[in-house]
Design a protein around this motif. Structure first.
Motif, PDB file in Angstrom:
ATOM      1  N   ILE A 199       0.729  -1.345   0.422  1.00 11.06           N
ATOM      2  CA  ILE A 199       0.154  -0.113   0.105  1.00 11.06           C
ATOM      3  C   ILE A 199       0.730   0.711   0.113  1.00 11.06           C
ATOM      4  O   ILE A 199       0.756   2.004  -0.663  1.00 11.06           O
ATOM      5  CB  ILE A 199      -1.262  -0.124   1.152  1.00 11.06           C
ATOM      6  CG1 ILE A 199      -2.275  -1.230   1.241  1.00 11.06           C
ATOM      7  CG2 ILE A 199      -1.603   1.401   1.774  1.00 11.06           C
ATOM      8  CD1 ILE A 199      -2.920  -0.876   2.153  1.00 11.06           C
ATOM      9  N   ARG A 200       1.588   1.060   0.861  1.00 12.77           N
ATOM     10  CA  ARG A 200       2.927   2.258   0.805  1.00 12.77           C
ATOM     11  C   ARG A 200       3.342   2.720  -0.073  1.00 12.77           C
ATOM     12  O   ARG A 200       3.741   3.913  -0.640  1.00 12.77           O
ATOM     13  CB  ARG A 200       4.099   2.127   2.156  1.00 12.77           C
ATOM     14  CG  ARG A 200       3.413   1.298   3.600  1.00 12.77           C
ATOM     15  CD  ARG A 200       4.504   1.212   4.268  1.00 12.77           C
ATOM     16  NE  ARG A 200       5.416   1.861   4.380  1.00 12.77           N
ATOM     17  CZ  ARG A 200       5.103   3.232   5.934  1.00 12.77           C
ATOM     18  NH1 ARG A 200       3.976   3.520   6.590  1.00 12.77           N
ATOM     19  NH2 ARG A 200       6.436   3.794   6.152  1.00 12.77           N
ATOM     20  N   TYR A 201       4.273   1.506  -1.329  1.00 12.28           N
ATOM     21  CA  TYR A 201       4.299   1.771  -2.539  1.00 12.28           C
ATOM     22  C   TYR A 201       3.639   2.950  -3.509  1.00 12.28           C
ATOM     23  O   TYR A 201       3.894   2.951  -4.285  1.00 12.28           O
ATOM     24  CB  TYR A 201       4.935   0.513  -3.222  1.00 12.28           C
ATOM     25  CG  TYR A 201       6.473   0.039  -2.538  1.00 12.28           C
ATOM     26  CD1 TYR A 201       7.344   0.981  -2.277  1.00 12.28           C
ATOM     27  CD2 TYR A 201       6.485  -0.986  -1.804  1.00 12.28           C
ATOM     28  CE1 TYR A 201       8.396   0.671  -2.345  1.00 12.28           C
ATOM     29  CE2 TYR A 201       7.362  -0.986  -0.909  1.00 12.28           C
ATOM     30  CZ  TYR A 201       8.771  -0.561  -1.302  1.00 12.28           C
ATOM     31  OH  TYR A 201       9.702  -0.589  -1.017  1.00 12.28           O
ATOM     32  N   VAL A 202       2.462   1.372  -3.637  1.00 18.46           N
ATOM     33  CA  VAL A 202       1.388   2.069  -4.721  1.00 18.46           C
ATOM     34  C   VAL A 202       1.342   3.542  -4.500  1.00 18.46           C
ATOM     35  O   VAL A 202       1.378   3.802  -5.238  1.00 18.46           O
ATOM     36  CB  VAL A 202       0.238   1.409  -4.502  1.00 18.46           C
ATOM     37  CG1 VAL A 202      -1.337   1.876  -5.913  1.00 18.46           C
ATOM     38  CG2 VAL A 202       0.169  -0.027  -4.778  1.00 18.46           C
ATOM     39  N   ARG A 203       0.911   3.590  -2.861  1.00 21.45           N
ATOM     40  CA  ARG A 203       0.393   5.242  -2.853  1.00 21.45           C
ATOM     41  C   ARG A 203       1.177   6.361  -3.264  1.00 21.45           C
ATOM     42  O   ARG A 203       1.133   7.516  -4.129  1.00 21.45           O
ATOM     43  CB  ARG A 203       0.324   5.755  -0.999  1.00 21.45           C
ATOM     44  CG  ARG A 203      -0.316   6.969  -0.748  1.00 21.45           C
ATOM     45  CD  ARG A 203      -0.666   7.123   0.888  1.00 21.45           C
ATOM     46  NE  ARG A 203      -0.933   7.883   1.258  1.00 21.45           N
ATOM     47  CZ  ARG A 203       0.094   9.507   1.931  1.00 21.45           C
ATOM     48  NH1 ARG A 203       1.486   8.519   1.632  1.00 21.45           N
ATOM     49  NH2 ARG A 203      -0.013   9.891   1.996  1.00 21.45           N
ATOM     50  N   ALA A 204       2.982   6.071  -2.836  1.00 22.76           N
ATOM     51  CA  ALA A 204       3.881   6.723  -2.400  1.00 22.76           C
ATOM     52  C   ALA A 204       4.039   6.789  -4.874  1.00 22.76           C
ATOM     53  O   ALA A 204       4.336   7.950  -5.257  1.00 22.76           O
ATOM     54  CB  ALA A 204       5.497   5.728  -1.869  1.00 22.76           C
ATOM     55  N   VAL A 209       3.022  10.324  -9.432  1.00 25.13           N
ATOM     56  CA  VAL A 209       2.234  10.704 -10.791  1.00 25.13           C
ATOM     57  C   VAL A 209       1.221  11.541 -10.475  1.00 25.13           C
ATOM     58  O   VAL A 209       1.186  12.328 -11.742  1.00 25.13           O
ATOM     59  CB  VAL A 209       1.753   9.253 -11.225  1.00 25.13           C
ATOM     60  CG1 VAL A 209       0.931   9.834 -12.384  1.00 25.13           C
ATOM     61  CG2 VAL A 209       2.884   8.472 -11.578  1.00 25.13           C
ATOM     62  N   LEU A 210       0.511  11.448  -9.597  1.00 19.72           N
ATOM     63  CA  LEU A 210      -0.863  12.862  -9.736  1.00 19.72           C
ATOM     64  C   LEU A 210      -0.022  14.622  -9.573  1.00 19.72           C
ATOM     65  O   LEU A 210      -1.000  14.989  -9.590  1.00 19.72           O
ATOM     66  CB  LEU A 210      -1.704  12.880  -8.553  1.00 19.72           C
ATOM     67  CG  LEU A 210      -2.330  11.187  -8.412  1.00 19.72           C
ATOM     68  CD1 LEU A 210      -3.093  11.172  -6.409  1.00 19.72           C
ATOM     69  CD2 LEU A 210      -3.578  11.477  -8.843  1.00 19.72           C
ATOM     70  N   ALA A 233      -3.119   8.524 -14.726  1.00 22.67           N
ATOM     71  CA  ALA A 233      -2.587   8.506 -13.642  1.00 22.67           C
ATOM     72  C   ALA A 233      -2.225   6.999 -13.483  1.00 22.67           C
ATOM     73  O   ALA A 233      -1.049   6.441 -13.320  1.00 22.67           O
ATOM     74  CB  ALA A 233      -3.387   9.315 -12.705  1.00 22.67           C
ATOM     75  N   LEU A 234      -2.832   6.019 -13.217  1.00 23.63           N
ATOM     76  CA  LEU A 234      -2.496   4.478 -13.051  1.00 23.63           C
ATOM     77  C   LEU A 234      -1.437   3.948 -14.046  1.00 23.63           C
ATOM     78  O   LEU A 234      -0.685   3.376 -12.770  1.00 23.63           O
ATOM     79  CB  LEU A 234      -3.920   4.082 -13.215  1.00 23.63           C
ATOM     80  CG  LEU A 234      -3.436   2.435 -12.412  1.00 23.63           C
ATOM     81  CD1 LEU A 234      -3.062   1.972 -10.741  1.00 23.63           C
ATOM     82  CD2 LEU A 234      -4.858   1.410 -12.078  1.00 23.63           C
ATOM     83  N   PRO A 240       6.618   1.479 -12.045  1.00 24.31           N
ATOM     84  CA  PRO A 240       7.335   1.188 -10.584  1.00 24.31           C
ATOM     85  C   PRO A 240       6.627   0.464  -8.865  1.00 24.31           C
ATOM     86  O   PRO A 240       7.334  -0.752  -9.027  1.00 24.31           O
ATOM     87  CB  PRO A 240       7.006   2.513  -9.217  1.00 24.31           C
ATOM     88  CG  PRO A 240       6.335   3.484  -9.942  1.00 24.31           C
ATOM     89  CD  PRO A 240       6.237   3.449 -11.519  1.00 24.31           C
ATOM     90  N   ILE A 241       5.378  -0.041  -9.566  1.00 23.29           N
ATOM     91  CA  ILE A 241       5.003  -0.718  -8.641  1.00 23.29           C
ATOM     92  C   ILE A 241       5.500  -2.342  -9.516  1.00 23.29           C
ATOM     93  O   ILE A 241       5.523  -3.640  -8.389  1.00 23.29           O
ATOM     94  CB  ILE A 241       3.550  -0.993  -8.961  1.00 23.29           C
ATOM     95  CG1 ILE A 241       2.700   0.065  -8.222  1.00 23.29           C
ATOM     96  CG2 ILE A 241       2.517  -1.782  -7.792  1.00 23.29           C
ATOM     97  CD1 ILE A 241       1.557   0.543  -8.513  1.00 23.29           C
TER      98      ILE A 241
END
Lengths: 316, 311
Positions: A199-204, A209-210, A233-234, A240-241
């Motif tokens: 979650i932390r990686y996806v959020r960061a 990107v945002l 964005a996704l 990186p994900i």
């Protein structure tokens, strides 16, 4: 693309040989030897020596290594020192349960971590975001054995609704419901560990990107916020994900030593632990060899994924 | 209009008392240093201020609709169709993972009732219009394979695809080299004549203003300090800030070791706006009055207004 893959595969051969040499040395450096591990301490020294001679443990290390390599070239890993069954057979038996456990956990982890991570980034600095980052911090920092034992205590001993471990009820019927029951706890522990980190990686990655100019362009075109986030964005945040989830793939086949130990899961992780304790060199070498192949294959697979995901990546 | 942003220390006002009109077919140039509120003004019109920004006071009327009161859904129908925008950085304004075709056709299909085949044909037509040779091949390319000038052409094609009534160009040529700048400006002029759209041209390059604009607005520290038609501004600039801007254009006539003129000091930070005239600390004519009282925008002659105590 194909020449690139072929080249990478050819490079992998010397790397793999290097890894086996290192592994062989490390395994043999460990104090003790297989014979000491399974023999009655009162056995006469002559018999011990005879046994060592029979297993080839008195040969110089280099000879032992080449013997092992010769076996490998013939398509096998030799025979286990403790059960005397072929190593390929032993590993083959264990890989199914591990795959079942880890593939379910990794899939669940992906399915949960990616949407929650995105939402957390989109709602940055809201209560939802604070709760999610807080939870993921707790889940990341909690040791797996602690969570595992806690869940066993709660659900197996206290509420008595789930088994403490194993893959099947001994003496019971082998049915689907029974398997699911045995899966719930180990899968939960593995999944929580995975989503906590991811979650932390996806959020960061999403937050990064945002901020980009091209998202402002997308909004200025009149696109709906949902499309801006989930298309524009996704796709960028996923790049990186890929790395982060790719790093979990070796776990798929390597198993988790701690989880399999706590839940007596008859998989690769437990086998690794047993082989280390009994100094079962052939099994250990087989396991290490497979792990090395998985890591190398994962790296190649991730590079190919990059190529698919990011048009800026070129292979020459 | 007044636009404020939420910050850690409370709200900060980025743009204040900004008011102007723009007619169809007209080009208005908005000039000023970085941090003067030019971009915030344009993003306010698009209502793309982000989570932290909002329009605190005032109204923005477009074609009979008050943009400050429109719902997000109604705004989306306007964005990209009626009001389009070109950004400063062509290198980062296109999404790197989608093809040019994907990004251009996306806008076309969103706002125009065309099917897949028609939109593709229209996209090729738009790319040809902005001077891109081999448009069909470019449709399949990714942004990173194109040069800055090419990307800006693509951005212009996206912006003009749905024939907007207002085109906001936020420093469209700043990131490009001079020859490409000239090409892009020529292209914008030509497209303006064809479409009759109104253009809001944001720049800090007065040369571009002289070339393109009918009317000029000079902004300083989030406010309009002078507004006039393009001829008056260049002939007889009134505000000391405008005069300073005009003097700091590098010339080729007297380059015998003359130092380039610059306005001393820098734009005050929006957290600590000075009392009185916001320009007083950098103004050579500043008096006691300028330090304490803020001037209002005064009409000197028709089509020429200035915010300065000198007049």
């Amino acid at each position: 693309m194909l020449p690139y893959i072929v080249r990478r595969l050819l490079i992998a051969i010397p790397v793999l040989i290097g890894i086996t040499i290192l592994n062989f040395c490390i395994v043999n450096l460990a104090p003790g030897n297989p014979v000491d591990m399974f023999i009655d301490p009162n056995t006469p020294q002559q018999l011990v020596e005879a046994k060592k001679e029979m297993l080839g443990l008195n040969d110089p290390l280099i000879i032992q290594y080449f013997k092992w390599l010769w076996q490998l070239l013939q398509g096998g890993f030799g025979y286990s020192f403790s059960s005397f069954a072929p190593v390929t057979h032993i590993i083959g038996e264990r890989i199914g349960p591990t795959l079942m456990l880890t593939s379910i956990s990794l899939t669940l982890g992906l399915l949960i971590a990616i949407p929650i991570g995105i939402l957390s980034a989109v709602k940055q600095n809201t209560r939802f975001d604070y709760i999610i980052t807080g939870l993921s911090f707790i889940w990341t920092s909690m040791p797996q054995f602690f969570l595992g034992l806690g869940l066993i205590y709660l659900f197996a001993l206290h509420f008595k609704i789930l088994p403490t471990g194993g893959m099947l009820t001994i003496g019971g019927d082998d049915n689907f419901a029974d398997r699911i029951k045995h899966l719930i706890l180990p899968v939960s522990v593995l999944t929580i560990a995975i989503i906590g980190k991811k979650i932390r990686y996806v959020r960061a990655s999403m937050l990064d990107v945002l901020k980009q100019d091209y998202l402002r362009t997308a909004r200025a075109k009149g696109l709906h916020a949902f499309i801006v986030t989930n298309k524009h964005a996704l796709r960028n945040a996923l790049i990186p994900i890929i790395t982060v989830f790719g790093m979990e793939i070796p776990l798929l086949l390597g198993g988790s030593i701690i989880i399999e130990q706590i839940f007596q899961w008859p998989g690769i992780g437990q086998l690794t632990m047993q082989s280390i304790l009994s100094r079962d060199y052939p099994t250990l070498m087989g396991l290490n060899f497979i792990a090395a192949i998985i890591v190398l294959a994962t790296n190649l697979f991730m590079d190919i994924l990059y190529f698919v995901a990011d048009p800026r990546v070129k292979y020459n | 209009m007044q636009t404020v942003f939420r910050a850690d220390q409370g709200d900060v006002t980025a743009v204040d008392e900004v008011s102007f009109q723009i007619k169809l077919g007209e080009t208005i140039g908005i000039v000023g240093e970085s941090g003067c509120g030019k971009s915030v003004t344009s993003l306010s019109i698009m209502r793309l201020l982000g989570k932290e920004g909002r329009i605190q006071q005032g109204e923005i009327w477009f074609n009979g609709a008050n943009l400050t009161e429109l719902s997000e859904a109604d705004l989306r129908k306007l964005r990209g169709k009626e009001i389009a925008m070109i950004f400063q950085e062509p290198m980062t304004s296109l999404n790197p993972v989608f093809t040019i075709g994907n990004q251009l056709i996306e806008t076309i299909r969103l706002h125009m009732k065309l099917n897949r085949k028609e939109s593709k044909a229209y996209a090729i037509q738009m790319l040809t219009k902005v001077g891109i040779s081999r448009p069909e091949a470019i449709l399949k390319e990714y942004p990173h394979t194109l040069s800055g000038g090419m990307r800006q052409r693509v951005m212009i094609a996206i912006a003009l695809a749905c024939k907007p009534k207002l085109l906001i160009a936020d420093e469209p040529t700043t990131a490009l080299d001079v020859t490409v700048q000239a090409q892009i400006l020529r292209l914008m002029k030509q497209l303006r004549e064809e479409s009759g759209a109104a253009i809001m041209l944001i720049t800090h390059d007065l040369g571009i203003v002289a070339e393109m604009a009918d009317k000029v607005i000079v902004m300083y520290a989030g406010q309009i300090v002078e507004e006039a038609d393009v001829f008056s501004i260049f002939e007889k600039p009134l505000h000391p800030y405008t005069q300073g801007l005009l003097q700091s254009i590098p010339g080729t006539e007297n380059n015998d070791n003359n130092r380039l003129f610059g306005i001393p000091g820098s734009v005050p930070s929006i957290q600590r706006m000075p009392q009185g005239c916001r320009f007083h600390s950098r103004c050579e004519y500043a008096t006691e009055k300028c330090i304490h009282e803020q001037p209002t925008l005064k009409t000197i002659k028709p089509n020429h207004q200035v915010k300065c105590w000198l007049y």
